[in-house]
Design an enzyme around this catalytic site. Structure first.
Site, PDB file in Angstrom:
ATOM      1  N   CYS A 116       0.835  -1.202   0.000  1.00 41.28           N
ATOM      2  CA  CYS A 116       0.000   0.000   0.000  1.00 41.28           C
ATOM      3  C   CYS A 116       0.876   1.260   0.000  1.00 41.28           C
ATOM      4  O   CYS A 116       1.906   1.328   0.669  1.00 41.28           O
ATOM      5  CB  CYS A 116      -0.898   0.011   1.232  1.00 41.28           C
ATOM      6  SG  CYS A 116      -2.217  -1.208   1.102  1.00 41.28           S
ATOM      7  N   ARG A 121       8.141   3.114   3.130  1.00 37.00           N
ATOM      8  CA  ARG A 121       8.237   1.641   3.245  1.00 37.00           C
ATOM      9  C   ARG A 121       9.608   1.105   2.810  1.00 37.00           C
ATOM     10  O   ARG A 121       9.739   0.260   1.938  1.00 37.00           O
ATOM     11  CB  ARG A 121       7.097   0.974   2.462  1.00 37.00           C
ATOM     12  CG  ARG A 121       5.765   1.608   2.812  1.00 37.00           C
ATOM     13  CD  ARG A 121       4.603   0.741   2.607  1.00 37.00           C
ATOM     14  NE  ARG A 121       4.450  -0.228   3.693  1.00 37.00           N
ATOM     15  CZ  ARG A 121       3.486  -1.138   3.707  1.00 37.00           C
ATOM     16  NH1 ARG A 121       2.644  -1.201   2.721  1.00 37.00           N
ATOM     17  NH2 ARG A 121       3.387  -1.991   4.698  1.00 37.00           N
TER      18      ARG A 121
HETATM   19  C1  EPZ Z   1       3.085  -4.645   8.541  1.00 38.54           C
HETATM   20  O1  EPZ Z   1       3.720  -3.880   7.536  1.00 38.54           O
HETATM   21  C2  EPZ Z   1       1.669  -4.885   8.048  1.00 38.54           C
HETATM   22  N1  EPZ Z   1       1.700  -5.613   6.781  1.00 38.54           N
HETATM   23  C3  EPZ Z   1       0.977  -3.542   7.847  1.00 38.54           C
HETATM   24  O2  EPZ Z   1      -0.374  -3.813   7.459  1.00 38.54           O
HETATM   25  C4  EPZ Z   1       0.961  -2.784   9.174  1.00 38.54           C
HETATM   26  O3  EPZ Z   1       0.389  -1.512   8.978  1.00 38.54           O
HETATM   27  C5  EPZ Z   1       2.402  -2.631   9.678  1.00 38.54           C
HETATM   28  O4  EPZ Z   1       3.023  -3.927   9.777  1.00 38.54           O
HETATM   29  C6  EPZ Z   1       2.455  -1.960  11.034  1.00 38.54           C
HETATM   30  O5  EPZ Z   1       1.716  -2.697  11.940  1.00 38.54           O
HETATM   31  C7  EPZ Z   1       1.871  -6.957   6.800  1.00 38.54           C
HETATM   32  O6  EPZ Z   1       2.022  -7.562   7.849  1.00 38.54           O
HETATM   33  C8  EPZ Z   1       1.867  -7.643   5.469  1.00 38.54           C
HETATM   34  P1  EPZ Z   1       6.615  -2.152   9.607  1.00 38.54           P
HETATM   35  P2  EPZ Z   1       5.321  -3.644   7.580  1.00 38.54           P
HETATM   36  O7  EPZ Z   1       7.851  -2.721   9.058  1.00 38.54           O
HETATM   37  O8  EPZ Z   1       5.971  -4.852   8.122  1.00 38.54           O
HETATM   38  C9  EPZ Z   1       9.411   1.558   8.945  1.00 38.54           C
HETATM   39  C10 EPZ Z   1      -2.258  -3.736   6.082  1.00 38.54           C
HETATM   40  O9  EPZ Z   1      -3.063  -2.826   5.877  1.00 38.54           O
HETATM   41  N2  EPZ Z   1      10.386   0.620   8.382  1.00 38.54           N
HETATM   42  O10 EPZ Z   1       6.186  -2.551  10.982  1.00 38.54           O
HETATM   43  O11 EPZ Z   1       5.748  -3.148   6.255  1.00 38.54           O
HETATM   44  C11 EPZ Z   1       8.181   1.707   8.069  1.00 38.54           C
HETATM   45  O12 EPZ Z   1       8.435   2.650   7.040  1.00 38.54           O
HETATM   46  C12 EPZ Z   1      -0.786  -3.427   6.130  1.00 38.54           C
HETATM   47  O13 EPZ Z   1      -2.568  -4.941   6.293  1.00 38.54           O
HETATM   48  C13 EPZ Z   1      11.671   1.079   8.124  1.00 38.54           C
HETATM   49  O14 EPZ Z   1      12.000   2.241   8.359  1.00 38.54           O
HETATM   50  O15 EPZ Z   1       5.407  -2.464   8.621  1.00 38.54           O
HETATM   51  C14 EPZ Z   1       7.135   2.178   9.054  1.00 38.54           C
HETATM   52  O16 EPZ Z   1       7.293   3.562   9.249  1.00 38.54           O
HETATM   53  C15 EPZ Z   1      -0.484  -1.974   5.816  1.00 38.54           C
HETATM   54  N3  EPZ Z   1      12.576   0.208   7.598  1.00 38.54           N
HETATM   55  C16 EPZ Z   1       7.523   1.457  10.344  1.00 38.54           C
HETATM   56  O17 EPZ Z   1       8.884   1.035  10.167  1.00 38.54           O
HETATM   57  C17 EPZ Z   1      12.250  -1.104   7.332  1.00 38.54           C
HETATM   58  O18 EPZ Z   1      13.133  -1.865   6.872  1.00 38.54           O
HETATM   59  C18 EPZ Z   1       6.680   0.233  10.646  1.00 38.54           C
HETATM   60  O19 EPZ Z   1       6.680  -0.577   9.486  1.00 38.54           O
HETATM   61  C19 EPZ Z   1      10.942  -1.546   7.602  1.00 38.54           C
HETATM   62  C20 EPZ Z   1      10.026  -0.673   8.138  1.00 38.54           C
END
Ligand code: EPZ
Length: 415
Positions: A116, A121
């Protein structure tokens, strides 16, 4: 067509069952790659992201089949190690397959993940975790290549990341030696992945806190687990109940995974109680705006319910204020709700709501999964007819949102 048509203005009522969790099923599918045999996920949601992950597993050499909602994955011959950018670009969780490929075959090459459009991301935390385990990773504009025997290490995440935590777990369970993951994400989906892997014979210690310790093993047995109900889908339907001042029963609520959301639901004037394992929610008394709320990592208020909650807040007279602390661009639905008559002011992380202005039906555009679902909720609360364009975004995570909301008395059809 890619449209959903809704006629709003009536309270929801009735009983609904919750599908299997998208964000639990996807990492469990990646984990199934770590066993050279047949694993099964029971009660798996039949949604676009799961089908996409299934197609990738098949291109890696797996055989998959469904019996109703039970997904079988035979990964005996899933020994290919390359995934095209076209395939990885279809969803975010493709990125955690890199850890599984390294765990299984000690190499992997794939395009960058999609997902999304709710913010930058990046995947830096994923790659750092894998490098800490000994992977050599080359990054190019369109792909990431990784190789190397993995060895246990200490991985300290500078910030909590659900995907990066899952990445580290998937790579460490077959790595040689001990791995400790510090400052892990505590989302239930991480815990469900650990349970699934423990059932396969992985040695994972951690009580749901932000430290996970893993002792690598030689091989893993077949996975076999029931996918838990989707906490975000359940929260979405509770927001629909709030927005329409309805009364609904959720047959299989995700136990203990919605506390932060339910606390806000009560503050708005909603009532709920658990009876014989079902969650009975009464939204008729919803009348209090939410003066301030920020989204947080679990167990805080989930970012995935920020847009669905907004659809309820715009119906409540008074000022509400949300701060989106996880993603940089997660208010796309707010602009569409304003076209329906809502008064939401967005500036950076903040959204200020002047609630209570009547919503009127019109044509609105979904641009991502949860925002698209939120527009359906706003349409159910609006007077008149609404067309939500972009159902393809919504079907990525909601298996039968139209049928579910129709079962709750909503007038909603998929074009
Ligand atoms: C997971 O995404 C979920 N997706 C997301 O759900 C959910 O919103 C998110 O976790 C937070 O709970 C799945 O599980 C498939 P993060 P993810 O890594 O893993 C930053 C939905 O609607 N970050 O926890 O991508 C990132 O930019 C989706 O079902 C880095 O900086 O989320 C964000 O600001 C949307 N570097 C924060 O961490 C990285 O290498 C949290 O992201 C990875 C992430």
């Amino acid at each position: 067509m890619d449209d959903i048509r809704i006629e709003g203005g009536r309270p929801l009522g009735g009983t609904v069952a919750i599908q299997g969790s998208k964000n639990a099923a996807l990492p469990m599918m990646a984990a199934s790659l770590l066993h050279r045999g047949v694993s099964v996920l029971k009660g798996c949601p039949r949604i676009a992201d799961v089908f996409c992950m299934e197609e990738i597993l098949k291109k890696l050499g797996a055989c998959t089949w469904w019996i109703d909602h039970d997904l079988y994955m035979d990964c005996t011959n899933a020994d290919k190690t390359e995934i095209s950018g076209t395939d990885t670009g279809k969803m975010r969780s493709s990125v955690i397959l890199l850890g599984a490929l390294l765990g299984r075959s000690h190499r992997g090459c794939m395009g960058y993940p999609g997902g999304c459009v709710i913010g930058e991301r990046p995947i830096d935390l994923h790659l750092t975790a894998l490098r800490r385990l000994g992977a050599e990773i080359e990054e190019r504009p369109f792909f990431v290549a990784a190789c190397g025997e993995l060895e246990g290490a200490e991985i300290i995440f500078p910030k909590k990341s659900v995907g990066a935590t899952e990445q580290g777990i998937l790579a460490a369970v077959l790595a040689a030696g001990e791995t400790s993951l510090v400052n892990c994400a505590r989302e239930p989906e991480v815990q469900w992945l650990c349970r699934y892997l423990r059932g396969m014979g992985a040695k994972i210690a951690g009580d749901g806190g932000d430290c996970i310790r893993i002792t690598g093993v030689e091989s893993l047995n077949a996975g076999n687990m029931q996918v838990p109900p989707d906490r975000i889908v359940a929260g979405t339907y509770l927001c629909a109940c709030a927005a329409t001042r309805g009364c609904i029963t959720i047959e299989n609520p995700p136990e203990g995974e919605l506390d932060a959301f339910l606390e806000v639901y009560r503050k708005m004037g909603g009532q709920y109680h658990i009876k014989s394992g079902k969650l009975l929610a009464d939204g008729t008394g919803i009348c209090h705006p939410v003066p301030f709320l920020e989204t947080e990592e679990y167990p805080g208020f989930p970012t995935d319910l920020q847009s669905p909650l907004l659809a309820a807040l715009v119906t409540i007279p008074g000022k509400s204020h949300i701060m989106e602390m996880i993603f940089e661009d997660r208010y796309k639905a707010a602009y569409e709700m304003n076209r329906m008559g809502a008064w939401i002011t967005v500036a950076g992380k903040d959204a200020w709501v002047e609630g209570g202005y009547p919503l009127h039906g019109c044509t609105v555009y979904a641009q991502e999964l949860r925002g698209g679902a939120a527009l359906i909720l706003a349409a159910l609360a609006a007077e008149g007819k609404t067309t939500v364009k972009g159902y393809s975004f919504i079907r990525r995570g909601y298996e039968h949102i139209c049928e579910d909301l129709r079962a709750l008395g909503g007038i909603i059809v998929k074009d």
